[in-house]
Design an enzyme around this catalytic site. Structure first.
Site, short mmCIF file in Angstrom:
data_model
loop_
_atom_site.label_atom_id
_atom_site.label_comp_id
_atom_site.label_asym_id
_atom_site.label_seq_id
_atom_site.Cartn_x
_atom_site.Cartn_y
_atom_site.Cartn_z
N ARG A 1 0.87 -1.19 0.00
CA ARG A 1 0.00 0.00 0.00
C ARG A 1 0.90 1.24 0.00
O ARG A 1 0.95 2.01 0.96
CB ARG A 1 -0.92 0.00 1.20
CG ARG A 1 -1.96 -1.10 1.35
CD ARG A 1 -2.56 -1.72 0.18
NE ARG A 1 -3.86 -1.30 -0.28
CZ ARG A 1 -5.04 -1.61 0.24
NH1 ARG A 1 -5.11 -2.31 1.34
NH2 ARG A 1 -6.16 -1.23 -0.32
N GLN B 1 0.00 2.68 -6.02
CA GLN B 1 -1.41 3.07 -6.01
C GLN B 1 -2.13 2.80 -7.33
O GLN B 1 -3.26 2.36 -7.33
CB GLN B 1 -1.54 4.56 -5.68
CG GLN B 1 -2.06 4.75 -4.27
CD GLN B 1 -2.06 6.20 -3.83
OE1 GLN B 1 -1.53 7.08 -4.50
NE2 GLN B 1 -2.67 6.44 -2.70
N ASP C 1 -3.23 -0.80 -7.56
CA ASP C 1 -3.80 -1.35 -6.33
C ASP C 1 -5.22 -1.85 -6.60
O ASP C 1 -6.20 -1.10 -6.53
CB ASP C 1 -3.79 -0.25 -5.26
CG ASP C 1 -4.26 -0.75 -3.91
OD1 ASP C 1 -4.88 -1.82 -3.84
OD2 ASP C 1 -4.01 -0.04 -2.92
N SER D 1 -7.86 -1.57 -3.73
CA SER D 1 -8.50 -0.25 -3.61
C SER D 1 -9.51 -0.02 -4.73
O SER D 1 -10.63 0.42 -4.48
CB SER D 1 -7.46 0.87 -3.64
OG SER D 1 -6.69 0.82 -2.47
N TYR E 1 -2.86 -1.69 7.42
CA TYR E 1 -3.94 -2.64 7.68
C TYR E 1 -4.21 -2.76 9.17
O TYR E 1 -3.33 -2.52 10.00
CB TYR E 1 -3.55 -4.04 7.17
CG TYR E 1 -3.51 -4.15 5.68
CD1 TYR E 1 -4.68 -4.14 4.94
CD2 TYR E 1 -2.31 -4.28 5.02
CE1 TYR E 1 -4.64 -4.25 3.57
CE2 TYR E 1 -2.26 -4.39 3.64
CZ TYR E 1 -3.43 -4.37 2.93
OH TYR E 1 -3.40 -4.48 1.57
P1 NAD Z 1 -9.50 -3.73 4.64
O1 NAD Z 1 -10.42 -4.06 3.52
O2 NAD Z 1 -8.36 -4.64 4.94
O3 NAD Z 1 -10.36 -3.54 6.00
C1 NAD Z 1 -11.47 -2.68 6.05
C2 NAD Z 1 -11.44 -1.85 7.33
O4 NAD Z 1 -11.87 -2.65 8.43
C3 NAD Z 1 -10.08 -1.29 7.74
O5 NAD Z 1 -10.19 0.12 7.83
C4 NAD Z 1 -9.84 -1.92 9.10
O6 NAD Z 1 -9.11 -1.06 9.97
C5 NAD Z 1 -11.24 -2.16 9.58
N1 NAD Z 1 -11.39 -3.10 10.70
C6 NAD Z 1 -10.74 -4.27 10.94
N2 NAD Z 1 -11.16 -4.83 12.11
C7 NAD Z 1 -12.13 -3.99 12.60
C8 NAD Z 1 -12.95 -4.00 13.76
N3 NAD Z 1 -12.87 -4.99 14.67
N4 NAD Z 1 -13.82 -2.97 13.95
C9 NAD Z 1 -13.90 -1.96 13.04
N5 NAD Z 1 -13.16 -1.90 11.93
C10 NAD Z 1 -12.28 -2.89 11.71
O7 NAD Z 1 -8.96 -2.25 4.46
P2 NAD Z 1 -8.55 -1.47 3.11
O8 NAD Z 1 -9.71 -0.84 2.50
O9 NAD Z 1 -7.75 -2.39 2.27
O10 NAD Z 1 -7.63 -0.32 3.68
C11 NAD Z 1 -6.65 -0.52 4.66
C12 NAD Z 1 -5.84 0.76 4.83
O11 NAD Z 1 -4.90 0.90 3.80
C13 NAD Z 1 -6.67 2.03 4.83
O12 NAD Z 1 -6.14 2.90 5.80
C14 NAD Z 1 -6.42 2.61 3.50
O13 NAD Z 1 -6.60 4.01 3.47
C15 NAD Z 1 -4.97 2.23 3.32
N6 NAD Z 1 -4.58 2.28 1.93
C16 NAD Z 1 -3.41 2.88 1.59
C17 NAD Z 1 -3.02 2.94 0.26
C18 NAD Z 1 -1.75 3.64 -0.14
O14 NAD Z 1 -1.10 4.23 0.68
N7 NAD Z 1 -1.37 3.55 -1.39
C19 NAD Z 1 -3.80 2.36 -0.71
C20 NAD Z 1 -4.98 1.72 -0.33
C21 NAD Z 1 -5.37 1.69 1.00
#
Ligand code: NAD
Length: 380
Positions: free
Chosen positions: A119, A124, A127, A130, A230
């Site tokens: 990530r 990006q 990804d 996303s 994550y």
């Molecule tokens: P994901 O699909 O793995 O999980 C979805 C969400 O569920 C996450 O926000 C996680 O914190 C939450 N979660 C897990 N257990 C939980 C609980 N018990 N109660 C409530 N919430 C809970 O997540 P994702 O969409 O793949 O994103 C993960 C992170 O990565 C995010 O912060 C996103 O912004 C970041 N991200 C960064 C980049 C980058 O920097 N290029 C790209 C994509 C995503």
């Protein structure tokens, strides 16, 4: 390089790994693209559109027999038999499926799972988690609005006032943020919960309210920081407090969209059966973690709600529970467009200037995505 694009055979899969736009770009880079006849039909792309973009139309053997094969989902065993040893496969190959990866290695493939990309800013544009989660978050709200027998927006009409729907979003990653944004556009009142405190600001900037659950011990604070962006499993003490706060909101909610996932582990249970019982008749839960949670009372994995059944819509205690496991496939055309662009950007890392494939393990994205090479599983 001849690049093959087979039709997807996984049940319910409507996406396709190239679009006419990316075919044109691959042609401009000097490659030939062979698309299996009908591969794009479910994503509204005809064979004629591919031909107009410069592709040839082939059969399954032609597409799978290419030196570079582009897929959405991992090939079946029968399909793997059509792939040439030494060929390269790119797709969403499920990095946590050890048996599946072993099959790819045994077939002699160099394979890349795009879900494993880091990530990072550089990754990006490729990804897929996303690009597809964004679509899932949007479609979850569309489905909720369709199932819900009331309006989302507050309306003041000559026949009286209609209250805005109360939406609770659990898990505010990419899908959760898009669910908040979409529900907001429809006029709902939204509250959201996540283990990571860093998302509070994002939730508020979209006009929703963050459900605060204080972190009381160093262990809780540390777990809440997550790893690589994550979530990590939270200590039971924090989860118990979160459950109390979430239960209050769920009892008042008209719609719950749950998206909480922890990569490689069972999804956490956030909406218990008692919470479902506390909801108003006609409320709707759309569970994006369907099929990824612990075993439910129906004898198969549930999701963030144990009553959810994968790929089914069921009514339990008067509440409609939606367990679709492939929401991006319900927005097939745009999901394919974004996925195909992710794939194209990734190919720039594995095809050199001369258009030949190479495995550059010094590239962190290539190294992270590489699942099998030279007969062995290479997953980091
Ligand atoms: P994901 O699909 O793995 O999980 C979805 C969400 O569920 C996450 O926000 C996680 O914190 C939450 N979660 C897990 N257990 C939980 C609980 N018990 N109660 C409530 N919430 C809970 O997540 P994702 O969409 O793949 O994103 C993960 C992170 O990565 C995010 O912060 C996103 O912004 C970041 N991200 C960064 C980049 C980058 O920097 N290029 C790209 C994509 C995503």
């Amino acid at each position: 390089m001849f690049i093959g694009v087979p039709a997807e055979s996984t049940a319910g899969e409507t996406r396709v790994a190239v679009t006419p736009e990316t075919v044109k770009k691959l042609k401009a880079l000097g490659h030939e693209v062979g698309v299996q006849s009908g591969a794009g039909v479910a994503a509204s792309v005809t064979d004629e559109a591919y031909v107009a973009a410069g592709a040839s139309i082939t059969d399954a053997a032609g597409a799978f027999g290419a030196g570079l094969v582009l897929k959405v989902r991992a090939p079946s065993e029968a399909e793997l038999a059509l792939v040439k040893p030494g060929a390269t496969l790119v797709g969403m190959l499920n990095p946590f499926d050890a048996e599946g990866l072993q099959r790819l290695a045994s077939a002699g493939l160099t394979s890349y799972a795009l879900e494993a990309a880091p990530r990072t800013t550089r990754a990006q544009s490729m990804d897929v988690l996303s690009s597809q989660a964004n679509i899932a978050g949007y479609k979850a709200v569309m489905i909720a609005a369709d199932q819900y027998q009331r309006f989302f927006p507050m309306l003041m009409t000559a026949a009286g006032t209609v209250k805005a729907a109360r939406v609770v979003v659990l898990g505010v990653g990419v899908a959760g943020l898009q669910a908040i944004a979409t529900a907001k556009r429809l006029g709902a009142v939204i509250e959201a919960s996540d283990v990571r405190p860093s998302v509070k600001e994002q939730v508020e900037s979209l006009g929703a309210k963050f459900i605060e659950v204080p972190y009381e011990t160093d262990e809780e604070k540390e777990a809440a920081q997550g790893v690589g962006g994550y979530a990590r499993p939270m200590p039971p003490s924090w989860l118990a407090r979160q459950q109390v706060e979430v239960a209050k909101r769920v009892a008042q909610a008209d719609v719950v969209i749950s998206t909480a996932l922890i990569p490689g582990r069972a999804a956490p249970v956030l909406v218990t059966e008692d919470m479902v019982k506390s909801m108003k008749p006609g409320s709707v839960v759309v569970d994006l973690a369907a099929g990824k949670g612990p075993l439910g009372p129906h004898g198969a994995p549930g999701g963030n709600c144990p009553l959810t059944e994968a790929d089914r819509v069921v009514v339990r205690h008067g509440v409609t529970l939606v367990g679709e496991t492939n929401l991006p496939a319900r927005v097939a055309a745009d999901a394919s467009s974004l996925y195909a662009r992710n794939v194209l950007d990734f190919l720039k890392l594995v095809l050199n200037k001369e258009g030949a494939l190479h495995v550059d393990l010094n590239d962190d994205i290539v190294a992270a995505c590489l699942m099998s090479h030279e007969g062995t599983v290479r997953r980091k």
